[in-house]
Design a protein around this motif. Structure first.
Motif, short mmCIF file in Angstrom:
data_model
loop_
_atom_site.label_atom_id
_atom_site.label_comp_id
_atom_site.label_asym_id
_atom_site.label_seq_id
_atom_site.Cartn_x
_atom_site.Cartn_y
_atom_site.Cartn_z
N PRO A 1 40.65 40.28 27.31
CA PRO A 1 40.39 41.30 28.50
C PRO A 1 41.46 42.21 28.63
O PRO A 1 42.65 41.93 28.70
CB PRO A 1 39.85 40.55 29.62
N ASN A 2 40.85 43.55 29.39
CA ASN A 2 42.01 44.54 29.70
C ASN A 2 42.72 43.99 31.12
O ASN A 2 42.35 43.18 31.70
CB ASN A 2 41.33 45.89 29.73
N GLY A 3 43.62 44.94 31.55
CA GLY A 3 44.40 44.35 32.57
C GLY A 3 43.70 44.27 33.96
O GLY A 3 43.80 43.14 34.56
N LYS A 4 42.85 45.26 34.15
CA LYS A 4 42.12 45.12 35.27
C LYS A 4 40.92 44.15 35.46
O LYS A 4 40.75 43.28 36.30
CB LYS A 4 41.26 46.33 35.60
N ASP A 5 40.42 43.82 34.27
CA ASP A 5 39.44 42.62 34.18
C ASP A 5 40.14 41.43 34.11
O ASP A 5 39.64 40.57 34.77
CB ASP A 5 38.69 42.93 32.77
N MET B 1 52.19 38.53 40.59
CA MET B 1 51.64 38.17 39.28
C MET B 1 50.57 39.11 38.65
O MET B 1 50.39 39.81 37.42
CB MET B 1 50.72 36.78 39.61
N CYS B 2 49.73 39.99 39.59
CA CYS B 2 48.93 40.94 39.06
C CYS B 2 49.75 42.21 38.73
O CYS B 2 49.28 42.68 37.70
CB CYS B 2 47.94 41.32 40.30
N THR B 3 50.79 42.57 39.32
CA THR B 3 51.70 43.44 38.60
C THR B 3 52.28 43.26 37.44
O THR B 3 52.11 44.06 36.61
CB THR B 3 52.76 43.66 39.71
N VAL B 4 52.51 41.95 37.00
CA VAL B 4 52.95 41.51 35.74
C VAL B 4 51.80 42.05 34.87
O VAL B 4 51.90 42.43 33.36
CB VAL B 4 53.62 40.19 35.49
#
Length: 676
Positions: free
Chosen positions: A13-17, A137-140
């Motif tokens: 999946p891509n980053g947002k998904d 974590m989401c920023t990474v």
């Protein structure tokens, strides 16, 4: 046998998904309700659990990506170089390295924030630490979004690669573009490679499978190669070079002797000599294609000399493998894919050469020597000069000839069907193969019903003997019953005895009916139904008589039963008694109670009432109901703003209102367009 199947790699999946998947799973799989009244240890555990669960999910997903993508150093060199040609192994390793770094960073963030959460001193502090941990974590993950997108594109392309087994029997087709390679693979396999009358129609490796001597061979069609320096070759040509360099296969070098491909024989010969180092230790066959346009005998002397030089190089390759110099008929072959002349001969020659070469390699290995030491071929030595040819007895020959004659003259069911009217008219007999003492009995009609009985029920060789035994046994049983039977008949009794017998039978049937009624209602019937005791069976007098018969004094028990019944009747009468005034209206029965509070309490004992929200309960600290209602209103007003501003709750993912209603609904007036 290792199979490389890249179609099983899961979607990246891509980053947002990726963030949505992990945070949604955390919100669904962990508790989401927390109260400020919880103990601080419970609050810490609540938020530590969320941080740890999110880190575990990230770790599992990222580890799956790293493990499922192949490591270029661990797989077969053919696939390693092919992936390097297609995707540049430096970028590939860099992307996987960034995924691994992100996994380690997320583990470190989780470890640090769990350590901080152990010392959180309030609900607000714990929640802030949890939000910070999940946010980092989401920023990474957002920072590695380009690597995730790159790996997803590689996964899609790898899923379209053919499943080539580098270790099985392989035939490799190479040569200049548009010389007939794809047409040949379409002829000998079930592959459907696109064929067009222009160069570089085939842009990647295609694979097909064919059979020879009960063995399966994979045939690989490679893109065309041009005669130019190695560094100038593009990705399409490098796919062919990679296959030639790493696959142990029989190589078919296609040569267009007609020149219709756009390249002369001299150019094709130059390509052959430039890549001949890739043909070492491999069975090599030079295939002259398109003989329908130009036969091999019709080319010029210079071109024939070039072809013979190529044949000589192929012979050197054969000698390098240990082959014989006289066996040169399979090195140079001609064919035409249009007329299919010589196609099967080329395929058979390539398979045979490859099979011989693989057998020779196995025979030279050390493992084969260990196997051959276990075999011993026994050869009988002649004991005299007499010849002993194989001899078949005459009886065996006669029996074989007789069997062949019977088989020749035997009529099949198809012959009988044709003789007797054909299909739909002739019905095959199922009885002709019955094994009976006399063949004439096969077509006899056997009755199913005889004298109103089923014949199969009575078919037994010893049926008459068994019937006689049953009749004898029945006669003995009837004689015993006649001696031992004692039945009261009406003829043997006097009229008084008959009336008594009738009464006894009536009484017996009545008792049976009463017992059945009691048995049917035994589960729902109370043990002592005093309320419905119409026959006065359960009375204190009866209890006294029964206790007297047992030798006990019934006075105390009877006195206790009478006192209980009197007190019960008194309570019932007191509860049902209502005071009425002179006009007959019901008066308050608790008028004589000292105050109103006690009267309310006595009423609450009689029935349960729901308390209104404004009622004052002793111990709450309110003067009256008005003061309590006012306090409730002030409390609601104080939390109204906080509730309005903090609708997010304890969720791990916040979806703001991306389309506020005041901006996206209603009719636009003059001068209001620019703000949208």
């Amino acid at each position: 046998m290792v199979q490389y199947n890249f179609k099983k790699i899961t979607v990246v999946p891509n980053g947002k998904d990726f963030i949505d998947i992990i945070l949604s799973r955390t919100q669904r799989q962990t508790p989401t309700v927390v109260h400020k009244g919880y103990a601080i240890s419970r609050l810490r555990q609540f938020y530590m659990r969320k941080v740890k669960y999110t880190q575990q999910n990230y770790h599992e997903k990222l580890s799956a990506i790293i493990d499922e993508f192949p490591r270029l150093d661990d797989i077969h060199p053919f696939y390693g170089d092919l992936l390097h040609v297609l995707y540049n192994k430096d970028h590939y390793k860099l992307a996987l390295g960034q995924i691994n770094t992100a996994r380690n960073l997320i583990s470190k963030i989780s470890k640090d924030y769990v350590r901080l959460l152990k010392y959180g001193d309030s609900l607000y502090r714990c929640k802030a630490l949890k939000v910070a941990a999940l946010g980092r974590m989401c920023t990474v993950i957002k920072r590695i979004s380009p690597s995730l997108a790159y790996l997803e594109q590689i996964r899609q392309h790898m899923a379209r690669l053919p499943s080539i087994d580098p270790n099985t029997r392989t035939i490799l087709i190479c040569g200049y573009p548009n010389v007939g390679k794809s047409s040949f693979i379409n002829k000998i396999t079930r592959a459907d490679v696109d064929v067009q009358p222009y160069a570089f129609t085939t842009k990647s490796l295609f694979i097909g499978h064919t059979d020879y001597k009960y063995l399966r061979y994979q045939v690989i069609d490679t893109p065309g190669i041009l005669d130019r320096p190695f560094e100038d070759r593009n990705i399409i040509e490098m796919c062919s070079i990679t296959a030639l360099a790493h696959l142990r296969a029989a190589v078919l070098f296609f040569l267009d002797i007609s020149g219709s491909c756009g390249y002369s024989i001299s150019q094709q010969a130059a390509l052959f000599h430039s890549i001949k180092s890739l043909f070492m230790n491999k069975p090599l066959i030079i295939v002259c294609n398109k003989t329908d346009l130009q036969p091999l005998d019709g080319i010029s002397e210079e071109e024939r000399k070039l072809v013979m030089d190529m044949k000589a190089e192929a012979m050197k390759t054969l000698l390098g493998q240990g082959g014989e110099a006289t066996n040169d008929e399979g090195v140079l072959l001609t064919m035409s894919t249009l007329t299919e002349e010589g196609v099967i001969a080329v395929k058979n020659a390539a398979c045979e050469r490859l099979l011989d070469q693989r057998v020779e390699v196995k025979m030279k290995s050390k493992k084969m020597n260990d196997c051959l030491n276990r075999f011993h071929v026994a050869v009988p030595k002649p004991r005299d000069q007499k010849e002993r040819p194989p001899c078949i007895p005459a009886a065996v020959l006669e029996a074989k000839a007789k069997e062949a004659a019977e088989k020749k003259n035997r009529k099949t069911e198809r012959d009988l069907e044709n003789e007797n009217g054909g299909a739909g008219v002739y019905s095959a007999s199922l009885k002709k193969h019955y094994i009976l003492a006399n063949d004439e009995w096969k077509e006899d009609i056997m009755p199913e019903i005889l004298d109103g009985h089923n014949v199969y029920d009575f078919f037994d060789p010893d049926i008459w003997q068994r019937l006689e035994e049953l009749e004898n046994e029945e006669g003995l049983r009837q004689a015993e019953e006649a001696d031992n039977d004692f039945e009261i008949d009406g003829e043997e009794l006097t009229p008084e005895q008959q009336e008594a017998l009738t009464e006894i039978r009536k009484k017996k049937s009545l008792l049976i009916q009463q017992h059945r009624i009691k048995k049917s209602t035994a589960e729902s019937r109370p043990m002592v139904p005093r309320k419905f005791d119409k026959d006065k069976q359960f009375t204190s007098e009866r209890m006294g008589r029964q206790l007297s018969k047992m030798g006990l004094d019934p006075s105390l028990a009877m006195e206790r039963a009478r006192s209980r019944s009197i007190s019960r009747k008194g309570r019932k009468r007191e509860r049902s008694h209502d005071r009425r005034d002179a006009d007959g209206d019901v008066m308050d029965m608790d008028v004589d109670t000292p105050n109103k509070k006690q009267r309310i309490r006595s009423l609450s004992r009689s029935r349960s009432l729901s308390r209104p929200p404004g009622e004052v309960v002793p111990g709450e600290g309110f003067k009256d109901s008005a003061q309590k209602i006012k306090a409730i209103k002030i409390a609601k007003k104080s939390v109204k703003k906080r509730n309005k501003d903090a609708r997010r709750g304890e969720a791990d993912r916040v979806i703001p209102n991306l389309k506020p209603k005041h901006l996206f609904s209603g009719k636009r007036s003059i001068g209001k367009t620019q703000r949208r």
